[in-house]
Scaffold this motif. Structure first.
Motif, PDB file in Angstrom:
ATOM      1  N   TRP A  97       0.956  -1.299   0.302  1.00 12.80           N
ATOM      2  CA  TRP A  97       0.071  -0.647  -0.181  1.00 12.80           C
ATOM      3  C   TRP A  97       0.582   1.141  -0.114  1.00 12.80           C
ATOM      4  N   TYR A  98       0.356   2.234  -0.914  1.00 12.77           N
ATOM      5  CA  TYR A  98       0.904   3.874  -0.958  1.00 12.77           C
ATOM      6  C   TYR A  98      -0.209   4.648   0.149  1.00 12.77           C
ATOM      7  N   GLY A  99       0.125   4.643   1.238  1.00  9.03           N
ATOM      8  CA  GLY A  99      -1.057   5.015   2.691  1.00  9.03           C
ATOM      9  C   GLY A  99      -2.331   4.193   2.756  1.00  9.03           C
ATOM     10  N   THR A 100      -3.305   4.663   1.754  1.00 12.67           N
ATOM     11  CA  THR A 100      -5.012   3.807   1.762  1.00 12.67           C
ATOM     12  C   THR A 100      -4.557   3.016   0.548  1.00 12.67           C
ATOM     13  N   PHE A 101      -4.337   4.130  -0.544  1.00 16.68           N
ATOM     14  CA  PHE A 101      -4.088   3.485  -1.772  1.00 16.68           C
ATOM     15  C   PHE A 101      -3.377   1.918  -1.435  1.00 16.68           C
ATOM     16  N   HIS A 102      -4.145   0.963  -2.504  1.00 15.43           N
ATOM     17  CA  HIS A 102      -3.756  -0.550  -2.150  1.00 15.43           C
ATOM     18  C   HIS A 102      -3.020  -0.717  -4.101  1.00 15.43           C
ATOM     19  N   VAL A 103      -1.526  -0.958  -4.102  1.00 18.25           N
ATOM     20  CA  VAL A 103      -1.136  -0.917  -5.250  1.00 18.25           C
ATOM     21  C   VAL A 103      -0.849  -2.232  -5.504  1.00 18.25           C
ATOM     22  N   LEU A 104      -0.247  -3.154  -4.558  1.00 21.61           N
ATOM     23  CA  LEU A 104       0.366  -4.220  -5.436  1.00 21.61           C
ATOM     24  C   LEU A 104      -1.597  -4.965  -4.537  1.00 21.61           C
ATOM     25  N   GLY A 151       2.348  -4.328 -18.917  1.00 22.81           N
ATOM     26  CA  GLY A 151       0.951  -3.978 -18.368  1.00 22.81           C
ATOM     27  C   GLY A 151       0.633  -2.179 -18.584  1.00 22.81           C
ATOM     28  N   PRO A 152      -0.852  -1.381 -18.775  1.00 24.12           N
ATOM     29  CA  PRO A 152      -0.579  -0.127 -18.614  1.00 24.12           C
ATOM     30  C   PRO A 152       0.031   0.916 -17.129  1.00 24.12           C
ATOM     31  N   SER A 153       0.352   2.041 -17.930  1.00 25.95           N
ATOM     32  CA  SER A 153       0.675   2.817 -17.059  1.00 25.95           C
ATOM     33  C   SER A 153       0.215   3.115 -15.566  1.00 25.95           C
ATOM     34  N   GLY A 154       0.676   3.251 -14.913  1.00 22.76           N
ATOM     35  CA  GLY A 154       0.275   3.295 -13.048  1.00 22.76           C
ATOM     36  C   GLY A 154      -0.619   1.351 -12.811  1.00 22.76           C
ATOM     37  N   SER A 155       0.247   0.039 -13.287  1.00 23.59           N
ATOM     38  CA  SER A 155      -0.264  -0.929 -13.366  1.00 23.59           C
ATOM     39  C   SER A 155       0.205  -1.310 -11.990  1.00 23.59           C
ATOM     40  N   GLY A 156       1.172  -0.690 -11.575  1.00 25.19           N
ATOM     41  CA  GLY A 156       2.286  -0.952 -10.159  1.00 25.19           C
ATOM     42  C   GLY A 156       3.351  -2.199 -10.978  1.00 25.19           C
ATOM     43  N   LYS A 157       3.740  -1.661 -12.219  1.00 24.83           N
ATOM     44  CA  LYS A 157       5.019  -2.761 -12.639  1.00 24.83           C
ATOM     45  C   LYS A 157       6.150  -2.294 -12.339  1.00 24.83           C
ATOM     46  N   SER A 158       6.631  -0.856 -12.142  1.00 20.69           N
ATOM     47  CA  SER A 158       7.984  -0.351 -11.688  1.00 20.69           C
ATOM     48  C   SER A 158       7.622  -1.012  -9.728  1.00 20.69           C
ATOM     49  N   THR A 159       6.708  -0.916  -8.843  1.00 14.46           N
ATOM     50  CA  THR A 159       6.225  -1.233  -7.907  1.00 14.46           C
ATOM     51  C   THR A 159       6.631  -2.515  -7.580  1.00 14.46           C
ATOM     52  N   LEU A 160       6.136  -3.788  -8.182  1.00 18.31           N
ATOM     53  CA  LEU A 160       6.884  -4.552  -8.250  1.00 18.31           C
ATOM     54  C   LEU A 160       8.175  -4.740  -8.224  1.00 18.31           C
TER      55      LEU A 160
HETATM   56  N1  LIG Z   1       5.872   7.375  -3.445  1.00 14.96           N
HETATM   57  C1  LIG Z   1       4.927   6.904  -4.149  1.00 14.96           C
HETATM   58  N2  LIG Z   1       3.588   7.315  -3.256  1.00 14.96           N
HETATM   59  C2  LIG Z   1       2.578   7.294  -3.666  1.00 14.96           C
HETATM   60  N3  LIG Z   1       2.280   6.791  -4.771  1.00 14.96           N
HETATM   61  C3  LIG Z   1       2.714   5.636  -5.556  1.00 14.96           C
HETATM   62  C4  LIG Z   1       3.824   6.485  -5.446  1.00 14.96           C
HETATM   63  N4  LIG Z   1       4.707   5.574  -5.996  1.00 14.96           N
HETATM   64  C5  LIG Z   1       3.404   5.118  -7.589  1.00 14.96           C
HETATM   65  N5  LIG Z   1       2.509   5.405  -7.061  1.00 14.96           N
HETATM   66  C6  LIG Z   1       1.410   5.149  -7.794  1.00 14.96           C
HETATM   67  O1  LIG Z   1       1.642   3.687  -7.654  1.00 14.96           O
HETATM   68  C7  LIG Z   1       1.069   3.651  -8.896  1.00 14.96           C
HETATM   69  C8  LIG Z   1       1.941   2.011  -9.052  1.00 14.96           C
HETATM   70  O2  LIG Z   1       2.791   2.874  -9.621  1.00 14.96           O
HETATM   71  P1  LIG Z   1       4.234   2.405 -10.515  1.00 14.96           P
HETATM   72  O3  LIG Z   1       4.164   1.200 -10.186  1.00 14.96           O
HETATM   73  O4  LIG Z   1       5.357   3.324 -10.793  1.00 14.96           O
HETATM   74  O5  LIG Z   1       3.358   1.738 -12.329  1.00 14.96           O
HETATM   75  P2  LIG Z   1       3.853   1.379 -13.463  1.00 14.96           P
HETATM   76  O6  LIG Z   1       5.292   1.452 -12.969  1.00 14.96           O
HETATM   77  O7  LIG Z   1       3.384   0.185 -13.770  1.00 14.96           O
HETATM   78  O8  LIG Z   1       3.737   2.519 -14.908  1.00 14.96           O
HETATM   79  C9  LIG Z   1       0.262   4.454  -9.673  1.00 14.96           C
HETATM   80  O9  LIG Z   1      -0.548   4.638  -8.988  1.00 14.96           O
HETATM   81  C10 LIG Z   1       1.204   5.622  -8.582  1.00 14.96           C
HETATM   82  O10 LIG Z   1       0.933   6.412  -9.209  1.00 14.96           O
END
Ligand SMILES: Nc1ncnc2c1ncn2[C@@H]1O[C@H](COP(=O)(O)OP(=O)(O)O)[C@@H](O)[C@H]1O
Ligand SMILES: [Mg+2]
Lengths: 261, 515
Positions: free
Chosen positions: A29-36, A53-62
């Motif tokens: 989670w980022y705060g309350t936002f459930h990223v993965l 996957g589409p932008s913002g789908s959480g690929k980088s985060t993963l």
């Molecule tokens: N440091 C952060 N704080 C809050 N939200 C974030 C942060 N980094 C990424 N996000 C959100 O997490 C989601 C996934 O981000 P990201 O993994 O970068 O996506 P991708 O690489 O698939 O485009 C996005 O909606 C982004 O806005």
């Protein structure tokens, strides 16, 4: 719906049964936002995985969770048999085994190309300077820029910088390489030189996880393509069936957008 | 072949025709004047006005210099010599030259010591300022402060040499110990260090408490004040031993856990051992060595320091101390550990919210109350601490700006390569952040150097104090004003301008990013 492809590629690259990365029920989670959400992923040694996957789908985060650049809150990640926890020792161990290339290269601008490549081996691996320089030259030759060794990153083109970044990671002799959109900040004519380097790396049997939208690259080297959307792994398959016969509607939509023009 | 060819040609030019000068209307001084000074009606008017101002200024100032009197023993004699003409009385500079530079109570036979220190300062600073000089010179740079202390303050050379020896020895011992012992042992050593640290703190507090009760006692032996002081003393002594020693152990343990590679631990350890050693060992050692091999200079007390030399001492010491302290504060402010972050934020914000002059008053008056009279806490040392804290807070903010300007990717790249916090900070983050911060740091340093003249207000006789006090109040030079202050301004200008030129040169040297 999801099936794991284990068939070998035409190029004859071998996958062992050894597990390189094991992600179990991982949530972030980022705060309350459930990223993965509930990510389960097992990567065999030698496997080459493309994540799209589409932008913002959480690929980088993963993939950033894999070397602890981001912290996950639930589930487990095991890299090379080491469980990723908040213990700094484990994190440093994993980071020195896992190389990473970023979209914006992130070379160190105050150091020469050679110093960029020798820094971590000297300080983290405690390798003598001379030996580190030899290793660095070996990898710089591999990415075909040995003649730039004494320049600063700012003097190189984008494609050259990205190849240096790859060489810099390789100098740590990582067992796994992570790529986060390595070509998307590059001009079209430089994309090929970076992809060629990555293909070469794949042919040598490196375990690779690449976030990329280069579908040609995925077809040529990937064993498995993973499609992510809204923080979930929606579909994964070997490249041929993935591209020709996508199962989910979201995948179909994404593929039609990305391959459509 | 070539010869025959040459002979067959009627005329061959042997030398190239010299370049013809451009037409007079296109180049040369006239054209320059036209394009740069009189390129339009408005510009022409500006030029004429500017010329008028410059000429009036020169006409006003030139006779003052030209007629200036360099040889006179008092302002009266100057006036006589000038005989109604406009002219500066520069004789005051000649007459009080030594006082302006060295203060009025430094022994004249010892001026060479200050000059020598100044020359050696240049040598010591050189390898820090110019990266292409041999790195071996840094040994001298490390040695210099001890040498300079001895040269300027005099006394036995063995005082500062003992200090130096203790520093080196503690560093060496810790290194040896750290290499020999394994990780678990190191943890115990770190805790031991923490305990020593705790005892040290406890001892200081004990001294403070006893001093407090002493002061209270001297105010009145009877009554409530003395009673409170007495109780406070006992409370403090008990508190110190039950609280600080465990806290010391805890600190040691915390240090160990967060920095396992031992780099910081060894620095802290060396400092603490040094701190403890200093209070018990320095006296006996230097006296002993000095008994066998006396090398002494006439001792000069801090209150006898003065003139521009005092500004140079304060400026050099405070700049060189406040840069590292500023770096530590800036990094601390970025720390994830709430306690460290909190301490740094409070320190920086407090110091920045207070005028330097009040800090100097505190140094002058207040600290004297809090410290035991026997501790012999030198006034210059107190002033140095205050100015250093003051400029360190500003430098910390400048460096924080540099840290904030670094892209997040630099931290991530360093992390992803497996560098730990110390390594990433030292190798990747600080070099870049400091480079960005150079103009700001230099700005603070130049300001600090000029602010050293504020010590004249707490009755120290630095250059300005010297002018305001002994010179302008003397019967001979009672109303000289422009000449002495002009000279003071010139001295400061030379130093500050050199610093600023150096920093611009350094910025060009470090420009590797080719943006
Ligand atoms: N440091 C952060 N704080 C809050 N939200 C974030 C942060 N980094 C990424 N996000 C959100 O997490 C989601 C996934 O981000 P990201 O993994 O970068 O996506 P991708 O690489 O698939 O485009 C996005 O909606 C982004 O806005
Ligand atoms: Mg991304």
């Amino acid at each position: 719906m999801t099936n794991t492809a284990t068939e070998t590629q035409p190029s004859g690259m071998q996958i062992s049964d050894e597990v390189a990365i094991e992600i179990k029920n991982m949530n972030k989670w980022y705060g309350t936002f459930h990223v993965l959400r509930d990510i389960d992923l097992t990567v065999q040694r030698g496997e080459r995985i493309v994540i799209c996957g589409p932008s913002g789908s959480g690929k980088s985060t993963l993939i950033r969770c894999i070397n602890a650049l981001e912290e996950h809150q639930k589930g487990s990640i095991t890299v090379d048999g080491t469980l990723l926890s908040s213990d700094l020792k484990n994190i440093d161990k994993i980071r020195s085994e896992v190389g990473m290339c970023f979209q914006h290269f992130n070379l160190f601008p105050h150091l020469t190309i050679l110093e960029n490549c020798t820094l971590a081996p000297i300080w983290v691996r405690k390798i003598p300077k001379k030996e580190a320089e030899e290793t660095a030259m070996y990898f710089l030759e591999k990415v075909k820029i040995p003649d730039q060794a004494n320049k600063y990153p700012g003097q190189l083109s984008g494609g050259q910088q990205q190849r240096v970044a790859i060489a810099r990671s390789l100098c740590m002799r990582p067992r796994i390489m992570l790529f986060d959109e390595p070509t998307s900040a590059l001009d079209p004519e430089m994309i090929k030189e970076v992809l060629d380097t990555m293909i070469q790396l794949a042919e040598e049997g490196m375990t690779m996880l690449c976030v990329t939208h280069e579908m040609g690259f995925a077809r040529q080297v990937a064993n498995r393509v993973i499609f992510m959307d809204a923080g979930q792994i929606v579909e994964q398959n070997a490249p041929e069936p993935f591209f020709t016969n996508p199962q989910s509607d979201r995948t179909k939509l994404f593929l039609s957008q990305i391959l459509g023009h | 072949m070539a010869d025959s060819k040459a002979q067959s040609v009627a005329f061959v030019r042997k030398t190239p025709i010299p370049q013809a000068p451009p037409p007079i209307s296109e180049a040369g001084p006239l054209a320059w004047i036209r394009t740069n000074l009189f390129s339009g009606v408005f510009n022409s008017i500006l030029t004429i006005i500017a010329f008028y101002v410059v000429i009036r200024f020169v006409m006003g100032v030139f006779p003052w210099f030209y007629n200036g009197v360099w040889d006179a023993s008092s302002i009266r004699e100057c006036k006589d010599k000038l005989d109604g003409l406009t002219g500066g009385c520069f004789a005051v500079l000649a007459d009080r030259w030594d006082h302006l530079l060295f203060g009025f109570s430094y022994p004249p036979e010892g001026y060479w010591r200050i000059v020598l220190s100044f020359v050696l300062l240049m040598v010591a600073a050189a390898p820090l300022l110019f990266a292409n000089l041999p790195r071996k010179m840094l040994y001298f740079t490390g040695f210099f402060p001890f040498l300079a202390y001895w040269l300027i303050w005099g006394g036995s050379i063995w005082v500062s040499m003992t200090l130096l020896a203790i520093i080196i020895a503690t560093g060496f011992i810790y290194r040896l110990v750290a290499i020999q012992i394994d990780v678990e042992m190191r943890k115990i050593v770190a805790m031991g260090i923490g305990a020593i640290c705790g005892v040290g703190l406890a001892y200081l507090l004990y001294l403070g408490a006893s001093e407090l009760s002493f002061i209270a006692g001297s105010i009145g032996t009877e009554g409530i004040v003395a009673l409170i002081a007495n109780k406070a003393f006992w409370a403090a002594s008990i508190f110190t031993y039950v609280f600080f020693i465990p806290m010391g152990i805890f600190i040691g343990y915390a240090i160990y856990n967060s920095y396992e590679d031992g780099g910081l631990v060894s620095v802290v350890a060396a400092l603490l051992f040094f701190g403890v050693a200093i209070s018990y060992l320095v006296g006996p050692i230097w006296m002993g060595v000095n008994f066998i091999l006396p090398i002494e200079l006439e001792a000069v007390a801090s209150r006898d320091m003065g003139g521009f030399m005092l500004n140079m001492v304060l400026g050099t010491v405070c700049v060189s101390l406040s840069i590292p302290l500023g770096i530590v504060l800036a990094l601390g402010r970025q720390s994830d550990m709430p306690l460290i972050k909190g301490v740094c934020v409070v320190f920086i914000e407090f110091i920045r919210g207070v005028p330097l002059i009040t800090l100097l008053f505190v140094a002058n008056v207040m600290l004297a109350y809090f410290l035991p009279p026997s501790s012999n806490f030198d006034l210059i040392l107190r002033v140095i601490i205050m100015i250093t804290m003051f400029s360190a807070a500003y430098i910390a903010e400048v460096i924080r700006g540099g840290l904030a300007a670094l892209p997040k990717g630099q931290y991530e790249a360093a992390d992803s390569l497996g560098l730990n916090y110390n390594q990433a900070t030292q190798l990747i983050i600080l070099p870049q952040a400091l480079k960005i911060s150079i103009p700001g740091i230099v700005n603070v340093a130049v300001g600090l150097f000029k602010d050293t003249t504020l010590v004249s207000i707490i009755s120290m006789f630095d250059l300005v104090g010297m002018i305001r006090g002994p010179i302008q109040n003397s019967t001979e030079w009672i109303s000289v004003y422009w000449e002495v202050y002009g000279f003071g301004a010139l001295l400061f200008f030379v130093v500050c301008y050199s610093i600023s030129q150096y920093s611009q040169w350094l910025e060009r040297q470090l420009a590797t990013d080719h943006r």
